[in-house]
Design an enzyme around this catalytic site. Structure first.
Site, PDB file in Angstrom:
ATOM      1  N   CYS A  94       0.672  -1.299   0.112  1.00 12.05           N
ATOM      2  CA  CYS A  94      -0.016  -0.003  -0.045  1.00 12.05           C
ATOM      3  C   CYS A  94       0.883   1.338   0.035  1.00 12.05           C
ATOM      4  O   CYS A  94       0.399   2.178  -0.850  1.00 12.05           O
ATOM      5  CB  CYS A  94      -0.979  -0.004   1.319  1.00 12.05           C
ATOM      6  N   VAL A  95       1.953   1.226   0.553  1.00  9.90           N
ATOM      7  CA  VAL A  95       3.031   2.342   0.446  1.00  9.90           C
ATOM      8  C   VAL A  95       3.212   2.461  -0.839  1.00  9.90           C
ATOM      9  O   VAL A  95       3.329   3.834  -1.358  1.00  9.90           O
ATOM     10  CB  VAL A  95       4.068   2.013   1.417  1.00  9.90           C
TER      11      VAL A  95
END
Length: 204
Positions: A94-95
């Site tokens: 997700c980063v």
């Protein structure tokens, strides 16, 4: 049981180095009850809710922005919208998904003026605030589905066992009609942002 599954899932996502580059996939899978999403291809989770598809209108869901302001997904403002669904802000996948979206938006502002970008996750607004600050993310509005998971339920993006959203990208036209849904079948892959933006630009 739910907590142990969540710990297992997040541990699996963290097992890959945070600096790893996760690949973009062109694969599409359906949203909604009866569908499966995998994690590292061995762990299988079930989706819940009514799956949206191209041609549907974005259902009305009351979400909270990361700045604690209300947001109605059915509201129209004449803009094309791109929604990037994140599974959990505390994972390296997700980063990368969030950082690449923010970078793309900021580097292409002139050509994206008629498109609004949103990132949605089941994290609390406070967790999202921390995430935005830590990674210096700008250009994207963050929306929280943490309270009742209504967005996950009404779009079919809810991972039943985890209470998280399955990684996806959804594009709506100026009237909130869905023109693209890409739900990746494997959580360690990324949806195709470039394809979503290309389609969004054609709506102008």
């Amino acid at each position: 049981m739910k907590k142990s599954l969540l710990v297992m899932a997040l541990s699996a996502l963290f097992s890959t180095a945070a600096s790893a580059q996760f690949v973009v996939t062109e694969q599409h899978a359906k949203l909604g009850s009866g569908e499966i999403v995998t994690l590292e291809k061995t762990n299988k989770f079930h989706l819940a809710g009514e799956g949206v598809k191209v041609g549907d209108y974005m259902p009305s869901v009351q979400l909270m922005t990361s700045n604690l302001k209300p947001f109605d997904t059915s509201a129209t403002n004449g803009k094309v919208k791109i929604y990037s669904l994140l599974t959990s802000v505390d994972t390296p996948v997700c980063v990368q998904q969030a950082a690449e979206l923010s970078q793309f938006v900021n580097e292409n502002k002139a050509s994206l003026k008629d498109i609004e970008f949103y990132a949605i996750s089941a994290d609390t607004p406070f967790a999202q605030q921390r995430f935005i600050s830590e990674h210096e993310l700008t250009g994207v509005e963050y929306l929280s589905d943490s309270v009742e998971h209504a967005f996950g339920e009404k779009t079919g993006a809810l991972i039943k066992e985890l209470g998280l959203l399955t990684r996806s990208i959804v594009v709506t036209d100026q009237n909130n009609k869905i023109i693209l849904v890409q739900r990746v079948p494997e959580l360690t892959t990324l949806p195709d942002l470039a394809a979503a933006v290309e389609l969004a630009k054609k709506q102008g």
